[in-house]
Design a protein around this motif. Structure first.
Motif, mmCIF file in Angstrom:
data_model
loop_
_atom_site.group_PDB
_atom_site.id
_atom_site.type_symbol
_atom_site.label_atom_id
_atom_site.label_comp_id
_atom_site.label_asym_id
_atom_site.label_seq_id
_atom_site.Cartn_x
_atom_site.Cartn_y
_atom_site.Cartn_z
ATOM 1 N N UNK A 1 0.824 -1.217 0.000
ATOM 2 C CA UNK A 1 0.000 0.000 0.000
ATOM 3 C C UNK A 1 0.856 1.264 0.000
ATOM 4 N N UNK A 2 2.142 1.110 -0.304
ATOM 5 C CA UNK A 2 3.000 2.279 -0.463
ATOM 6 C C UNK A 2 3.672 2.774 0.790
ATOM 7 N N UNK A 3 3.601 1.997 1.879
ATOM 8 C CA UNK A 3 4.314 2.377 3.102
ATOM 9 C C UNK A 3 5.701 1.734 3.040
ATOM 10 N N UNK A 4 6.703 2.544 2.800
ATOM 11 C CA UNK A 4 8.053 2.029 2.580
ATOM 12 C C UNK A 4 8.931 2.114 3.824
ATOM 13 N N UNK A 5 8.476 2.843 4.844
ATOM 14 C CA UNK A 5 9.317 3.061 6.010
ATOM 15 C C UNK A 5 8.534 2.774 7.299
ATOM 16 N N UNK A 6 9.269 2.556 8.366
ATOM 17 C CA UNK A 6 8.655 2.281 9.659
ATOM 18 C C UNK A 6 9.557 2.810 10.772
ATOM 19 N N UNK A 7 8.977 2.955 11.954
ATOM 20 C CA UNK A 7 9.727 3.318 13.151
ATOM 21 C C UNK A 7 9.808 2.091 14.046
ATOM 22 N N UNK A 8 11.013 1.736 14.454
ATOM 23 C CA UNK A 8 11.217 0.565 15.318
ATOM 24 C C UNK A 8 10.668 0.879 16.704
ATOM 25 N N UNK A 9 9.847 -0.031 17.232
ATOM 26 C CA UNK A 9 9.276 0.135 18.565
ATOM 27 C C UNK A 9 9.525 -1.123 19.391
ATOM 28 N N UNK A 10 10.228 -0.976 20.506
ATOM 29 C CA UNK A 10 10.452 -2.121 21.393
ATOM 30 C C UNK A 10 9.240 -2.297 22.307
ATOM 31 N N UNK A 11 9.256 -3.365 23.090
ATOM 32 C CA UNK A 11 8.180 -3.595 24.045
ATOM 33 C C UNK A 11 8.268 -2.645 25.232
ATOM 34 N N UNK A 12 9.411 -1.973 25.376
ATOM 35 C CA UNK A 12 9.563 -0.978 26.435
ATOM 36 C C UNK A 12 9.636 -1.555 27.830
ATOM 37 N N UNK A 13 10.139 -2.772 27.968
ATOM 38 C CA UNK A 13 10.241 -3.373 29.302
ATOM 39 C C UNK A 13 11.640 -3.915 29.549
ATOM 40 N N UNK A 14 11.808 -4.580 30.695
ATOM 41 C CA UNK A 14 13.147 -5.056 31.090
ATOM 42 C C UNK A 14 13.623 -6.231 30.255
ATOM 43 N N UNK A 15 12.756 -6.809 29.424
ATOM 44 C CA UNK A 15 13.153 -7.949 28.611
ATOM 45 C C UNK A 15 13.720 -7.542 27.249
ATOM 46 N N UNK A 16 13.690 -6.266 26.939
ATOM 47 C CA UNK A 16 14.225 -5.795 25.661
ATOM 48 C C UNK A 16 15.726 -6.043 25.618
ATOM 49 N N UNK A 17 16.179 -6.733 24.609
ATOM 50 C CA UNK A 17 17.607 -7.051 24.484
ATOM 51 C C UNK A 17 18.434 -5.786 24.319
ATOM 52 N N UNK A 18 19.460 -5.675 25.150
ATOM 53 C CA UNK A 18 20.334 -4.517 25.086
ATOM 54 C C UNK A 18 19.939 -3.397 26.025
ATOM 55 N N UNK A 19 18.779 -3.502 26.672
ATOM 56 C CA UNK A 19 18.357 -2.487 27.632
ATOM 57 C C UNK A 19 19.364 -2.468 28.781
ATOM 58 N N UNK A 20 20.086 -1.343 28.996
ATOM 59 C CA UNK A 20 21.128 -1.321 30.032
ATOM 60 C C UNK A 20 20.591 -1.548 31.441
ATOM 61 N N UNK A 21 19.308 -1.289 31.651
ATOM 62 C CA UNK A 21 18.695 -1.490 32.958
ATOM 63 C C UNK A 21 17.789 -2.730 32.984
ATOM 64 N N UNK A 22 17.886 -3.539 31.942
ATOM 65 C CA UNK A 22 17.014 -4.694 31.826
ATOM 66 C C UNK A 22 17.685 -6.000 32.178
ATOM 67 N N UNK A 23 17.061 -7.088 31.758
ATOM 68 C CA UNK A 23 17.557 -8.428 32.075
ATOM 69 C C UNK A 23 18.702 -8.869 31.174
ATOM 70 N N UNK A 24 18.777 -8.277 29.963
ATOM 71 C CA UNK A 24 19.792 -8.718 28.997
ATOM 72 C C UNK A 24 20.582 -7.525 28.448
ATOM 73 N N UNK A 25 21.305 -6.809 29.329
ATOM 74 C CA UNK A 25 22.028 -5.607 28.869
ATOM 75 C C UNK A 25 23.159 -5.917 27.890
ATOM 76 N N UNK A 26 23.700 -7.136 27.956
ATOM 77 C CA UNK A 26 24.844 -7.501 27.113
ATOM 78 C C UNK A 26 24.445 -8.421 25.968
ATOM 79 N N UNK A 27 23.170 -8.426 25.614
ATOM 80 C CA UNK A 27 22.706 -9.303 24.527
ATOM 81 C C UNK A 27 23.446 -8.990 23.234
ATOM 82 N N UNK A 28 23.832 -10.041 22.539
ATOM 83 C CA UNK A 28 24.546 -9.864 21.270
ATOM 84 C C UNK A 28 23.658 -9.143 20.263
ATOM 85 N N UNK A 29 22.380 -9.529 20.233
ATOM 86 C CA UNK A 29 21.421 -8.886 19.344
ATOM 87 C C UNK A 29 20.752 -7.746 20.114
#
Length: 300
Positions: A212-240
């Motif tokens: 339908x012509x939507x070529x772009x998007x904004x990345x949205x995380x779940x916004x919680x402690x389980x988000x990979x890479x969240x420095x204050x979350x459960x997986x701050x050192x996640x490779x991904x």
């Protein structure tokens, strides 16, 4: 592909578009109902496996001393043959799950676009082409995952029985062993259901938005402690690291910006293993308004 500009060239549409220019579309999150349905069907499959295993192992004469492997070997062979019949159900289950995920994306995306700019995109949602290619790919992959459940359950059962044989002890209880392997299979089924509904949601979102012509998007995380890479979350050192992409804008036409968990394959939101991130669709309303303005000037 839907020519949205064609639908907004009339003045009422153009005025409405300008008024709604600052309104952002909402992300199409995975369907909880589809996930629950899929997990329940997978749990039903595990229950069938449990009943087959229990029935076959009950036929094995109880040993008063060390376990004799041979009668259990015969039982395992019978179980494997019975599981082969169960695995034939995988195609229908995978197809139904994929249809539910696609219907959800189509419905939610259509409602979201209508809410934002009052355009009905449903006529542009093809049942052929790229979406069918994606549908087949997702369905085939899920067939393999569903079929892996009885295979993995039987492997686990065999391993636990072999451990009992090698120890020279009587089995602590056939019922306990069966429940152990069935519970592990149920956990695995739940993980597969959540992961695959999320992946289907991501795949169909990408295809439909591009249609339908939507070529772009904004990345949205779940916004919680389980988000990979969240420095204050459960997986701050996640490779991904998904946390770093939150709020950033990317293109569907390019490889995903995230290096996924498996072999660093590029991922868009929801495509990585057990990823809860979603994509907020972005209309290029500036370009769309320019097209509308040009069409209006040509008509005047």
């Amino acid at each position: 592909m839907l020519d949205i500009a064609e639908h907004v060239r009339h003045r009422p549409h153009a005025q409405r578009l300008r008024k709604r220019k600052g309104r952002r579309l909402r992300a199409i999150k995975p369907s909880k109902a589809a996930y629950v349905w899929y997990w329940n069907r997978m749990s039903d499959l595990v229950d069938k496996c449990r009943r087959i295993v229990t029935q076959e192992l009950r036929r094995v004469p109880e040993s008063k001393g060390a376990m004799d492997a041979s009668p259990y070997s015969n039982a395992l062979r019978n179980i494997r043959e019975a599981f082969a019949g169960l695995k034939k159900e995988a195609r229908g289950l995978a197809d139904a799950a994929s249809k539910r995920a696609l219907f959800w994306v189509d419905d939610r995306l259509a409602k979201e676009v209508a809410r934002s700019i009052r355009i009905d995109i449903r006529p542009a949602l093809s049942t052929h082409g790229e979406v069918m290619g994606q549908f087949k790919e997702m369905t085939d992959w899920n067939v393999r995952l569903i079929q892996s459940i009885p295979d993995r359950l039987l492997d686990d059962l065999e391993e636990k029985l072999i451990t009992a044989w090698s120890s020279g002890d009587r089995v602590r209880g056939i019922t306990e062993i069966v429940e152990d392997v069935a519970n592990d299979a149920d956990v695995n089924a739940k993980r597969i259901a959540r992961d695959q509904i999320s992946k289907m949601n991501a795949a169909y979102n990408m295809v439909r938005q591009r249609e339908v012509g939507i070529r772009r998007y904004i990345w949205q995380t779940a916004g919680n402690e389980r988000v990979r890479g969240n420095p204050n979350g459960l997986y701050p050192d996640a490779v991904s690291n998904h946390f770093q992409f939150d709020g950033q804008e990317f293109s569907w036409d390019e490889p995903g910006p995230c290096k996924g968990t498996i072999d660093g394959e590029p991922c868009h939101p929801g495509q990585d293993i057990l990823c809860n991130c979603t994509a907020i669709p972005v209309f290029d309303l500036d370009a769309l308004e320019a097209e509308v303005a040009q069409a209006e000037s040509e008509q005047s």
